[in-house]
Design a protein around this motif. Structure first.
Motif, PDB file in Angstrom:
ATOM      1  N   SER A  46       1.004  -1.217  -0.155  1.00  0.00           N
ATOM      2  CA  SER A  46      -0.172  -0.012   0.576  1.00  0.00           C
ATOM      3  C   SER A  46       1.332   1.044   0.145  1.00  0.00           C
ATOM      4  N   THR A  47       0.599   2.851  -1.386  1.00  0.00           N
ATOM      5  CA  THR A  47       0.979   3.511  -0.827  1.00  0.00           C
ATOM      6  C   THR A  47       1.007   4.873   0.632  1.00  0.00           C
ATOM      7  N   LEU A  48       0.440   4.133   1.079  1.00  0.00           N
ATOM      8  CA  LEU A  48      -0.056   4.271   2.645  1.00  0.00           C
ATOM      9  C   LEU A  48       0.722   3.589   3.673  1.00  0.00           C
ATOM     10  N   ARG A  49       1.470   2.745   3.543  1.00  0.00           N
ATOM     11  CA  ARG A  49       1.887   1.590   4.323  1.00  0.00           C
ATOM     12  C   ARG A  49       2.738   2.671   5.439  1.00  0.00           C
ATOM     13  N   GLY A  50       2.177   2.270   6.556  1.00  0.00           N
ATOM     14  CA  GLY A  50       3.694   3.052   7.706  1.00  0.00           C
ATOM     15  C   GLY A  50       2.853   4.182   8.637  1.00  0.00           C
ATOM     16  N   LYS A  51       1.398   4.345   7.770  1.00  0.00           N
ATOM     17  CA  LYS A  51       0.899   5.798   8.495  1.00  0.00           C
ATOM     18  C   LYS A  51       0.574   6.030   8.912  1.00  0.00           C
ATOM     19  N   ARG A  52      -0.398   7.290  10.531  1.00  0.00           N
ATOM     20  CA  ARG A  52      -0.994   6.489  11.603  1.00  0.00           C
ATOM     21  C   ARG A  52      -2.555   7.152  11.331  1.00  0.00           C
ATOM     22  N   LEU A  53      -3.619   5.993  11.561  1.00  0.00           N
ATOM     23  CA  LEU A  53      -4.761   6.745  11.228  1.00  0.00           C
ATOM     24  C   LEU A  53      -5.139   6.583  12.954  1.00  0.00           C
ATOM     25  N   LEU A  54      -6.022   7.570  12.668  1.00  0.00           N
ATOM     26  CA  LEU A  54      -6.927   7.777  13.737  1.00  0.00           C
ATOM     27  C   LEU A  54      -7.652   8.478  13.390  1.00  0.00           C
ATOM     28  N   SER A  55      -8.946   8.268  14.584  1.00  0.00           N
ATOM     29  CA  SER A  55     -10.335   8.428  14.010  1.00  0.00           C
ATOM     30  C   SER A  55     -10.994   9.166  15.455  1.00  0.00           C
ATOM     31  N   PHE A  56     -12.219  10.319  15.527  1.00  0.00           N
ATOM     32  CA  PHE A  56     -12.403  11.127  16.226  1.00  0.00           C
ATOM     33  C   PHE A  56     -13.748  10.770  15.917  1.00  0.00           C
ATOM     34  N   SER A  57     -14.773  10.659  17.135  1.00  0.00           N
ATOM     35  CA  SER A  57     -16.719  10.137  16.134  1.00  0.00           C
ATOM     36  C   SER A  57     -16.814  10.812  17.445  1.00  0.00           C
ATOM     37  N   ALA A  58     -17.932  11.698  17.847  1.00  0.00           N
ATOM     38  CA  ALA A  58     -19.039  11.594  18.616  1.00  0.00           C
ATOM     39  C   ALA A  58     -20.441  11.466  17.988  1.00  0.00           C
TER      40      ALA A  58
END
Length: 229
Positions: free
Chosen positions: A130-142
């Motif tokens: 993946s070209t996104l390999r190693g990037k950090r994924l973070l989520s915020f929800s409400a």
């Protein structure tokens, strides 16, 4: 400045891309996205909000965008978003929960942008990185409901496993966690909102520290490898 790093590595700023799926300019989730970006910048890193509603992002996946389509093509808006994501160290999704689920515009972004050219068997076999390999994924929800209620009805597990964990696995992202704010209703107290935004800023600081530490570790590894030759 880290000695031994290349000039490009020393100068390139760590970037955070925040994908916002909220139709209200004055909404709580919009405030979350802004607070996160403000704190990231205060930490000396870069932040950009991709406000999907303000951009008029098209959430509908056309058949021609599916990798199995005989006339497959990548639309210009998708290519532009991928170019933005590829420069990021952190990708954050910020959205409200409607009927226990993220807005359709968020799912559309996942379908059209993250899933551009995606073929699951190819990913499962490890034939494609993946070209996104190693990037950090973070989520915020409400949401207006409480997290215990979401857990009781299976929605929290669905979101964490069906979105966060799944995306981290198939796109080789680092799961940076999911912060949820519950009981966000009309007339919510200002003190509660202030505390929530303080929590957002704390998460931003921790995330900035983590990606900076990871960069230093990579630079040190590169320097040791260079010295060993």
């Amino acid at each position: 400045m880290t000695h031994g790093a290349t000039p490009a590595a020393q100068q390139a700023a760590l970037r955070h891309v925040v994908v916002l799926g909220s139709p209200g300019a004055g909404s709580f989730t919009t405030a979350v996205a802004q607070a996160y970006c403000d704190e990231v910048r205060a930490c000396g890193q870069e932040a950009e909000i991709r406000d999907l509603y303000a951009m008029g992002f098209n959430a509908l996946l056309a058949n021609s965008e599916r990798p199995t389509a005989p006339d497959y093509r990548q639309p210009a808006d998708v290519a532009a978003e991928l170019a933005v994501l590829e420069t990021a160290a952190v990708i954050s999704f910020v959205y409200p929960l409607w009927v226990g689920m993220p807005p359709a515009i968020i799912k559309g972004y996942i379908d059209r942008v993250l899933g551009a050219g995606f073929e699951e068997p190819e990913r499962r076999s490890g034939d494609r990185i993946s070209t996104l390999r190693g990037k950090r994924l973070l989520s915020f929800s409400a949401s207006a409901s409480t997290r215990p209620w979401l857990e009781e009805h299976g929605q929290w597990t669905s979101i964490r496993q069906g979105i966060d964990s799944y995306l981290s696995t198939v796109f080789e992202l680092v799961d940076g966690g999911h912060v949820h704010f519950d009981s966000i209703v009309e007339g919510v107290s200002e003190s509660y909102v202030r505390q929530c935004l303080a929590d957002v800023r704390e998460v931003a600081r921790r995330t900035c520290a983590a990606v900076l530490s990871e960069r230093h570790a990579r630079q040190n590894d590169a320097r040791r490898l260079q010295l060993s030759h």
